[in-house]
Design an enzyme around this catalytic site. Sequence first.
Site, PDB file in Angstrom:
ATOM      1  N   THR A 160       4.017  15.639 -20.661  1.00 40.71           N
ATOM      2  CA  THR A 160       4.559  14.516 -19.901  1.00 40.71           C
ATOM      3  C   THR A 160       5.167  13.486 -20.844  1.00 40.71           C
ATOM      4  O   THR A 160       5.282  13.715 -22.054  1.00 40.71           O
ATOM      5  CB  THR A 160       3.484  13.944 -18.934  1.00 40.71           C
ATOM      6  OG1 THR A 160       4.105  12.988 -18.088  1.00 40.71           O
ATOM      7  CG2 THR A 160       2.316  13.300 -19.664  1.00 40.71           C
ATOM      8  N   LYS A 209       8.785  15.379 -23.258  1.00 48.96           N
ATOM      9  CA  LYS A 209       9.378  16.558 -22.599  1.00 48.96           C
ATOM     10  C   LYS A 209      10.572  17.130 -23.375  1.00 48.96           C
ATOM     11  O   LYS A 209      10.760  18.342 -23.424  1.00 48.96           O
ATOM     12  CB  LYS A 209       9.792  16.210 -21.170  1.00 48.96           C
ATOM     13  CG  LYS A 209       8.599  15.971 -20.241  1.00 48.96           C
ATOM     14  CD  LYS A 209       9.052  15.692 -18.828  1.00 48.96           C
ATOM     15  CE  LYS A 209       7.871  15.354 -17.931  1.00 48.96           C
ATOM     16  NZ  LYS A 209       8.260  15.069 -16.556  1.00 48.96           N
ATOM     17  N   ASP A 224       9.373  20.531 -12.754  1.00 52.61           N
ATOM     18  CA  ASP A 224       9.479  19.301 -11.949  1.00 52.61           C
ATOM     19  C   ASP A 224      10.424  19.480 -10.760  1.00 52.61           C
ATOM     20  O   ASP A 224      10.102  19.110  -9.632  1.00 52.61           O
ATOM     21  CB  ASP A 224       9.991  18.136 -12.814  1.00 52.61           C
ATOM     22  CG  ASP A 224       8.881  17.511 -13.656  1.00 52.61           C
ATOM     23  OD1 ASP A 224       7.698  17.664 -13.295  1.00 52.61           O
ATOM     24  OD2 ASP A 224       9.205  16.866 -14.666  1.00 52.61           O
ATOM     25  N   GLY A 273      14.933  11.248 -17.589  1.00 51.74           N
ATOM     26  CA  GLY A 273      14.411  12.592 -17.793  1.00 51.74           C
ATOM     27  C   GLY A 273      14.056  13.298 -16.498  1.00 51.74           C
ATOM     28  O   GLY A 273      14.338  14.491 -16.340  1.00 51.74           O
ATOM     29  N   THR A 321      22.829   2.024 -15.561  1.00 52.49           N
ATOM     30  CA  THR A 321      23.668   2.280 -16.733  1.00 52.49           C
ATOM     31  C   THR A 321      24.566   3.450 -16.340  1.00 52.49           C
ATOM     32  O   THR A 321      24.188   4.622 -16.444  1.00 52.49           O
ATOM     33  CB  THR A 321      22.797   2.656 -17.957  1.00 52.49           C
ATOM     34  OG1 THR A 321      21.762   1.684 -18.083  1.00 52.49           O
ATOM     35  CG2 THR A 321      23.619   2.725 -19.228  1.00 52.49           C
TER      36      THR A 321
HETATM   37  P1  NAP Z   1      13.043   7.557 -17.687  1.00 56.48           P
HETATM   38  O1  NAP Z   1      13.570   8.716 -18.424  1.00 56.48           O
HETATM   39  O2  NAP Z   1      12.473   6.392 -18.409  1.00 56.48           O
HETATM   40  O3  NAP Z   1      14.273   7.023 -16.770  1.00 56.48           O
HETATM   41  C1  NAP Z   1      14.109   5.886 -15.982  1.00 56.48           C
HETATM   42  C2  NAP Z   1      15.314   5.738 -15.044  1.00 56.48           C
HETATM   43  O4  NAP Z   1      15.032   4.657 -14.159  1.00 56.48           O
HETATM   44  C3  NAP Z   1      16.619   5.394 -15.757  1.00 56.48           C
HETATM   45  O5  NAP Z   1      17.677   5.963 -15.035  1.00 56.48           O
HETATM   46  C4  NAP Z   1      16.641   3.863 -15.663  1.00 56.48           C
HETATM   47  O6  NAP Z   1      17.933   3.315 -15.696  1.00 56.48           O
HETATM   48  C5  NAP Z   1      16.074   3.683 -14.276  1.00 56.48           C
HETATM   49  N1  NAP Z   1      15.443   2.377 -14.035  1.00 56.48           N
HETATM   50  C6  NAP Z   1      14.283   1.929 -14.544  1.00 56.48           C
HETATM   51  N2  NAP Z   1      13.995   0.700 -14.039  1.00 56.48           N
HETATM   52  C7  NAP Z   1      15.008   0.384 -13.198  1.00 56.48           C
HETATM   53  C8  NAP Z   1      15.300  -0.742 -12.371  1.00 56.48           C
HETATM   54  N3  NAP Z   1      14.465  -1.796 -12.309  1.00 56.48           N
HETATM   55  N4  NAP Z   1      16.418  -0.720 -11.642  1.00 56.48           N
HETATM   56  C9  NAP Z   1      17.266   0.343 -11.685  1.00 56.48           C
HETATM   57  N5  NAP Z   1      17.041   1.448 -12.446  1.00 56.48           N
HETATM   58  C10 NAP Z   1      15.933   1.465 -13.196  1.00 56.48           C
HETATM   59  O7  NAP Z   1      11.939   7.981 -16.639  1.00 56.48           O
HETATM   60  P2  NAP Z   1      11.786   9.419 -15.956  1.00 56.48           P
HETATM   61  O8  NAP Z   1      10.985  10.314 -16.820  1.00 56.48           O
HETATM   62  O9  NAP Z   1      13.133   9.846 -15.522  1.00 56.48           O
HETATM   63  O10 NAP Z   1      10.870   9.090 -14.695  1.00 56.48           O
HETATM   64  C11 NAP Z   1      11.383   8.400 -13.558  1.00 56.48           C
HETATM   65  C12 NAP Z   1      10.272   8.267 -12.536  1.00 56.48           C
HETATM   66  O11 NAP Z   1       9.981   9.530 -11.955  1.00 56.48           O
HETATM   67  C13 NAP Z   1       8.980   7.752 -13.159  1.00 56.48           C
HETATM   68  O12 NAP Z   1       8.559   6.635 -12.424  1.00 56.48           O
HETATM   69  C14 NAP Z   1       8.004   8.903 -13.028  1.00 56.48           C
HETATM   70  O13 NAP Z   1       6.706   8.440 -12.720  1.00 56.48           O
HETATM   71  C15 NAP Z   1       8.578   9.675 -11.849  1.00 56.48           C
HETATM   72  N6  NAP Z   1       8.255  11.117 -11.939  1.00 56.48           N
HETATM   73  C16 NAP Z   1       7.505  11.650 -10.947  1.00 56.48           C
HETATM   74  C17 NAP Z   1       7.183  12.998 -10.980  1.00 56.48           C
HETATM   75  C18 NAP Z   1       6.344  13.598  -9.881  1.00 56.48           C
HETATM   76  O14 NAP Z   1       5.834  14.706 -10.068  1.00 56.48           O
HETATM   77  N7  NAP Z   1       6.201  12.942  -8.748  1.00 56.48           N
HETATM   78  C19 NAP Z   1       7.627  13.816 -12.034  1.00 56.48           C
HETATM   79  C20 NAP Z   1       8.408  13.230 -13.035  1.00 56.48           C
HETATM   80  C21 NAP Z   1       8.716  11.863 -12.967  1.00 56.48           C
HETATM   81  P3  NAP Z   1      18.709   3.052 -17.100  1.00 56.48           P
HETATM   82  O15 NAP Z   1      19.248   4.380 -17.517  1.00 56.48           O
HETATM   83  O16 NAP Z   1      19.762   2.094 -16.722  1.00 56.48           O
HETATM   84  O17 NAP Z   1      17.686   2.505 -18.038  1.00 56.48           O
END
Ligand code: NAP
Length: 289
Positions: free
Chosen positions: A74, A78, A114, A142, A165
């Site tokens: 996680t 990844k 995922d 991600g 972004t």
């Molecule tokens: P990440 O790589 O850090 O990417 C975060 C994304 O969210 C980016 O696109 C970022 O935009 C955007 N973002 C963050 N805060 C924001 C805000 N206040 N307003 C608008 N956009 C915002 O994170 P990730 O790994 O992709 O994970 C994303 C979410 O999915 C997490 O909360 C995680 O818990 C969830 N998830 C759930 C599962 C499940 O099994 N249910 C599996 C995987 C992930 P920028 O590019 O502009 O920074």
Amino acid sequence: MTVQDRGQQADLPGDTYAVFGNPIKHSKSPQIHKAFAQQLGDALTYRAVRVESDAFESTVLGFFQRGGRGLNITVPFKERACALADTVSSAAEQAGAANCLVPREAGLHAENTDGLGLVKDMAANLGWQLQGRRALVIGAGGAVRGILQPLLQERVAELIIVNRTASRALELAQRFDNPSTAVRGCAPADVDGETFDLVINGTSASLSDDLPELPDIKLSARCCCYDLVYAAAPTAFMQWSAARAAWAVADGLGMLVEQAAESYYLWRGQRPATDGVISDLRAALLASA
Ligand code: NAP
């Protein structure tokens, strides 16, 4: 050379699995895999391990050299898990990220479950139709990279990615460009006024109970809205969706359990039933609120 041949003695007890991440305390994976093992009568150990960034690769290789049977990976590892593997599935390759490592004859195999988990939850558990739907994905991190290929395989009619972004959304759209489905990446405001059948919040905004910057869109009559984040109470995005009369709204708890079930299947060749595990986790989440 298999991962077990690379040195160290196999000294882990029985069938040992783990999830590696940092932070890791919040992980529900041990609970989920314990429930799967109980259901299938399997004797196994599954631990959550906090791994320091500079020790990720050596800790992974050490785990398999010591006889470890499978890893979930996680945040924030990844991408590095994918780079470390000897063979990579097409889903993990397209995502550039892996959440599951499997030791095989040919070496360490990387998979990304995922997106499969998300699609399974939406299509099989929730009964949502995906084929032919106009889909909007918010976020370009991600998690979104991992869900795009499985969504395209479900033959959505069109896939639009928006991100605060915008350049990251554009980059993803280029990466997932394909001859069968139109994929577009842009800033949220660029889709103002458009109508969608499926809206997925793939940002991490819900973790701090924020609403990401959302376009001024219309939801079709049977529009389904999914937040990858799960919580005891509906997230800000789920509330936004319900206020716009979305036909169905869900959070990511089912995806979490389904991606774990796919991992279990890859490691052990048996697919656990997920419905009871999802409802038990939901009950525990509500009780802890
Ligand atoms: P990440 O790589 O850090 O990417 C975060 C994304 O969210 C980016 O696109 C970022 O935009 C955007 N973002 C963050 N805060 C924001 C805000 N206040 N307003 C608008 N956009 C915002 O994170 P990730 O790994 O992709 O994970 C994303 C979410 O999915 C997490 O909360 C995680 O818990 C969830 N998830 C759930 C599962 C499940 O099994 N249910 C599996 C995987 C992930 P920028 O590019 O502009 O920074």
